[in-house]
Design an enzyme around this catalytic site. Structure first.
Site, short mmCIF file in Angstrom:
data_model
loop_
_atom_site.label_atom_id
_atom_site.label_comp_id
_atom_site.label_asym_id
_atom_site.label_seq_id
_atom_site.Cartn_x
_atom_site.Cartn_y
_atom_site.Cartn_z
N ALA A 143 57.23 27.84 22.14
CA ALA A 143 58.52 28.30 22.66
C ALA A 143 59.42 27.08 22.87
CB ALA A 143 58.34 29.03 23.98
N VAL A 173 54.84 25.15 25.12
CA VAL A 173 56.27 25.18 25.47
C VAL A 173 56.88 23.82 25.18
CG1 VAL A 173 57.93 25.34 27.38
CG2 VAL A 173 56.06 27.00 27.22
N LYS A 174 58.03 23.86 24.52
CA LYS A 174 58.82 22.64 24.34
C LYS A 174 60.03 22.75 25.25
CE LYS A 174 61.22 21.75 20.55
NZ LYS A 174 61.57 21.10 19.26
N THR A 175 60.18 21.79 26.15
CA THR A 175 61.33 21.80 27.03
C THR A 175 61.88 20.38 27.11
OG1 THR A 175 62.15 22.64 29.15
CG2 THR A 175 60.02 21.51 29.19
#
Ligand code: R5P
Length: 260
Positions: A143, A173-175
């Site tokens: 994501a 998750v990539k944030t």
């Protein structure tokens, strides 16, 4: 978790240290020929030996990347807007079928959600559709928590978006890195990687990568801070040293400088 999903995740996240260096080159799906990616083939050739994963679009893969490369692919499967569409930027939907992703032999797919914008529901429902389809074939979903205009890249917002992505079924998750990033990691039950974001001075980008790892990120999924660097090979080698060799930012910066 099925054997296939575990096997694909082991290609995305190095089982030796649980870390990963992902090279993001998917920018063309909404930015066109962005600086540094005018000739994507030439740019990535010297960088691939230092990346664990390549993150392209399907057109980027088919038109610029040899099928003989030996690197796992995390395929960008969301899109639908361009940088010219400021008001609706990142109002993304599904742009690749799971059938085509499988045809491309990918190890993971990447989908952006945009929490906090009026169209958040569209992005989230498309995201969960992709998860259902990907999981049917044992393909993990990364994501991307995009950050819309007017939404701060602070821990409160990024914790919300990252936790939502995980609760909705993302495997990774990539944030973005932020102050109190450890709080973002602590409240997210799946591994987190950080995007580099807009190009910043190399020493700062390496400090950011280092801080993110110290705060619990498993790695980076960087693009512009590598391919727009004055020395892309030096930069990815430096990032790799931080992610996989416990290098300090100063040690990594020396690697960057000595790879002219
Ligand atoms: C946007 O183009 C994509 O989500 C990129 O994969 C992501 O932003 C990482 O690239 P960068 O480090 O250039 O932000």
């Amino acid at each position: 978790m099925d054997w296939g999903m575990k096997n694909r995740l082991s290609k995305i996240i190095n089982p030796k240290d649980g870390h990963t260096v992902m090279l993001a080159v998917d920018h063309g799906y909404f930015m066109g020929p962005t600086t540094g990616l005018e000739n994507l083939s030439e740019m990535i050739k010297p960088l691939l030996p230092y990346a664990d994963v390549l993150m392209p679009t399907r057109g980027g893969l088919r038109n610029y990347v040899s099928p003989e490369i030996d690197i796992p692919i995390c395929l960008r499967v969301s899109g639908g807007t361009s940088i010219l569409n400021k008001d609706n930027l990142l109002h993304e939907g599904i742009i690749v079928s799971m059938e085509d992703a499988i045809r491309l032999n990918v190890s993971a797919v990447a989908f952006s959600i945009l929490v906090g914008q009026p169209f958040e529901r569209d992005t989230i429902l498309s995201f969960t559709k992709i998860i259902d389809e990907a999981n049917r074939y044992g393909i993990p979903v990364l994501a991307v928590t995009a950050v819309g205009r007017g939404l701060g890249k602070d821990a409160k917002y990024l914790s919300l978006a990252s936790r939502m992505a995980a609760e909705l079924g993302a495997s990774i998750v990539k944030t973005y890195y932020c102050k109190d990033f450890d709080k973002v990691v602590e409240t997210c039950p799946v591994p987190i990687v950080i995007a580099g974001g807009k190009k910043i001075p190399e020493r700062e980008a390496l400090q950011m990568a280092y801080n993110a790892l110290q705060d619990g990120a498993i790695g980076v999924d960087m693009g512009r801070n590598i391919f727009q660097s004055s020395n892309p090979v030096g930069m990815i080698k430096a990032a790799n040293a931080i992610v996989h060799k416990n290098a300090t930012p100063d040690e990594a910066f020396e690697i960057f400088k000595n790879n002219k």
